[in-house]
Design an enzyme around this catalytic site. Sequence first.
Site, PDB file in Angstrom:
ATOM      1  N   LEU A  57       0.825  -1.211   0.000  1.00  0.00           N
ATOM      2  CA  LEU A  57       0.000   0.000   0.000  1.00  0.00           C
ATOM      3  C   LEU A  57       0.860   1.262   0.000  1.00  0.00           C
ATOM      4  O   LEU A  57       0.394   2.363   0.284  1.00  0.00           O
ATOM      5  CB  LEU A  57      -0.946   0.002   1.205  1.00  0.00           C
ATOM      6  CG  LEU A  57      -1.910  -1.182   1.281  1.00  0.00           C
ATOM      7  CD1 LEU A  57      -2.810  -1.071   2.491  1.00  0.00           C
ATOM      8  CD2 LEU A  57      -2.765  -1.246   0.026  1.00  0.00           C
TER       9      LEU A  57
ATOM     10  N   GLU B 144      14.020   6.696  -3.389  1.00  0.00           N
ATOM     11  CA  GLU B 144      13.879   5.233  -3.383  1.00  0.00           C
ATOM     12  C   GLU B 144      14.983   4.594  -4.237  1.00  0.00           C
ATOM     13  O   GLU B 144      15.575   3.592  -3.863  1.00  0.00           O
ATOM     14  CB  GLU B 144      12.496   4.887  -3.945  1.00  0.00           C
ATOM     15  CG  GLU B 144      12.080   3.481  -3.733  1.00  0.00           C
ATOM     16  CD  GLU B 144      11.018   3.344  -2.641  1.00  0.00           C
ATOM     17  OE1 GLU B 144      10.831   2.221  -2.200  1.00  0.00           O
ATOM     18  OE2 GLU B 144      10.398   4.335  -2.242  1.00  0.00           O
TER      19      GLU B 144
ATOM     20  N   TYR C 236      11.895  -7.263  -8.243  1.00  0.00           N
ATOM     21  CA  TYR C 236      11.423  -6.043  -8.905  1.00  0.00           C
ATOM     22  C   TYR C 236      12.503  -5.509  -9.850  1.00  0.00           C
ATOM     23  O   TYR C 236      12.242  -5.239 -11.024  1.00  0.00           O
ATOM     24  CB  TYR C 236      11.077  -4.985  -7.846  1.00  0.00           C
ATOM     25  CG  TYR C 236      10.376  -3.784  -8.412  1.00  0.00           C
ATOM     26  CD1 TYR C 236       8.989  -3.717  -8.461  1.00  0.00           C
ATOM     27  CD2 TYR C 236      11.100  -2.701  -8.917  1.00  0.00           C
ATOM     28  CE1 TYR C 236       8.335  -2.613  -8.986  1.00  0.00           C
ATOM     29  CE2 TYR C 236      10.461  -1.601  -9.449  1.00  0.00           C
ATOM     30  CZ  TYR C 236       9.089  -1.554  -9.481  1.00  0.00           C
ATOM     31  OH  TYR C 236       8.446  -0.457 -10.010  1.00  0.00           O
TER      32      TYR C 236
ATOM     33  N   ASP D 211       3.477   5.200  -7.244  1.00  0.00           N
ATOM     34  CA  ASP D 211       3.131   5.288  -5.817  1.00  0.00           C
ATOM     35  C   ASP D 211       3.253   6.720  -5.311  1.00  0.00           C
ATOM     36  O   ASP D 211       2.380   7.229  -4.606  1.00  0.00           O
ATOM     37  CB  ASP D 211       4.050   4.383  -4.985  1.00  0.00           C
ATOM     38  CG  ASP D 211       3.994   2.949  -5.459  1.00  0.00           C
ATOM     39  OD1 ASP D 211       3.103   2.637  -6.271  1.00  0.00           O
ATOM     40  OD2 ASP D 211       4.839   2.149  -5.028  1.00  0.00           O
TER      41      ASP D 211
HETATM   42  C1  GLA Z   1       5.730  -0.867  -6.758  1.00  0.00           C
HETATM   43  C2  GLA Z   1       6.491   0.304  -7.369  1.00  0.00           C
HETATM   44  C3  GLA Z   1       5.653   1.030  -8.398  1.00  0.00           C
HETATM   45  C4  GLA Z   1       5.031   0.068  -9.417  1.00  0.00           C
HETATM   46  C5  GLA Z   1       4.380  -1.106  -8.708  1.00  0.00           C
HETATM   47  C6  GLA Z   1       3.915  -2.159  -9.675  1.00  0.00           C
HETATM   48  O1  GLA Z   1       4.660  -0.426  -5.992  1.00  0.00           O
HETATM   49  O2  GLA Z   1       6.900   1.202  -6.378  1.00  0.00           O
HETATM   50  O3  GLA Z   1       6.416   2.010  -9.040  1.00  0.00           O
HETATM   51  O4  GLA Z   1       5.976  -0.336 -10.350  1.00  0.00           O
HETATM   52  O5  GLA Z   1       5.261  -1.727  -7.774  1.00  0.00           O
HETATM   53  O6  GLA Z   1       2.925  -1.668 -10.489  1.00  0.00           O
END
Ligand code: GLA
Length: 388
Positions: A126, A161, A223, A173
């Site tokens: 979240l 980040e 990621y 986000d």
């Molecule tokens: C994380 C990243 C976002 C996005 C989502 C996947 O929340 O911080 O930038 O890439 O994953 O949609």
Amino acid sequence: MKKKLVKQVSTFFEGCFNAEPQHIFLSPGRINIIGEHVDYNDGFVLPAAINKYVCFAVSQNEGTQCSLVAKDLNDNYSFDLNDELKPVDKMWVNYFLGVLHQLKQRGNLKGFNIVFSSTIPMGSGLSSSAALECGFAYALNEIFELGLTKEEIALIGQKSEHTFVGVNCGIMDQFASVFGKKNCVIKLDCNTLDYEYHKADFKDYTLVLLDSKVKHTHLTSGYNVRRQEVEKGLAVIKENFPEVKTFRDCTEAQVEQVKQKLGDTIYRRCLFVVREIQRVLDAVDALEKSDFVKLGSLMLETHDGLSQNYEVSCEELDFLVDAVRNDKNVLGARMMGGGFGGCSINLVKKGTEDELIERVSREYKAKYHIALEAYKVKIAKGTSLYKK
Ligand code: GLA
């Protein structure tokens, strides 16, 4: 809930610094209706800020000493503004230092005291981290009159980040946390950062988040690896189709044509991206027409793509989505956010939420021995000064 949080943080601040805080700021977490892992692929996303917040009690001081107090962690960190800023071992501190590192180059700062606390569950997808970065940048921008725009604040959060936390995230986000608007979802073009608000009116339906309570450790590495894979994929596509500049202008047929060159894994990653970008456009259309059956089916398609082709889901999340797939009161469900744990987002018939939560909790507990948490979130405004 918001008032209670503000009160607790203010009182704690007074206990720490023997004075009332000069300002209170609230910075929200976010959900995402659809458009996952496409923000860093020049796609569109459809997030919204929610009524879960990081709350900051802030005062400036005349010196150069800065104090950060993490109420929830019972931890604190102090430093001098003139110290050289680099990542430290305490992870939560890095969200602040990464932002400060950039703000120091933008204006005249002074020392400050901050206490913060959060109602955004951590590690649930979240975006508690984006709320933290953006709330802090927003607060310093206000108190030191740095003149930053909201877009700059979001970009500063994202860069923090990348540089101090080590997650090569996209902009979704931070953008959602800063630009959130009550009862609206944000259709964000991640290529140009143009955005438009759409009414988040789901009529007889509502959104329910089911928190798997798992957070697999390969979240960061997984990621960052996905980003590298799609970068490689796009390079191959561009080589073969010079007219393609970004995934935005790439078709499924083009991906199919270079399937061999891409190799199976990267082919599946690219296929997901191209399809997901289109799904967001279709979802906005469905939302505008109040076609929630369509919206729900797009969410399920997204989940299947994230699970099978992009491979960022996990057993527990697949279980949560499968558990509602054939429930007539649930039109759609999918894992949300970066993946490898966190929440699923579900489009559920109003009035049946509790029944659903009760059933899935029971099934989940029986299978994984984990107590599911459910959140009925409301769509709220973005980062702001709290008027006392
Ligand atoms: C994380 C990243 C976002 C996005 C989502 C996947 O929340 O911080 O930038 O890439 O994953 O949609």
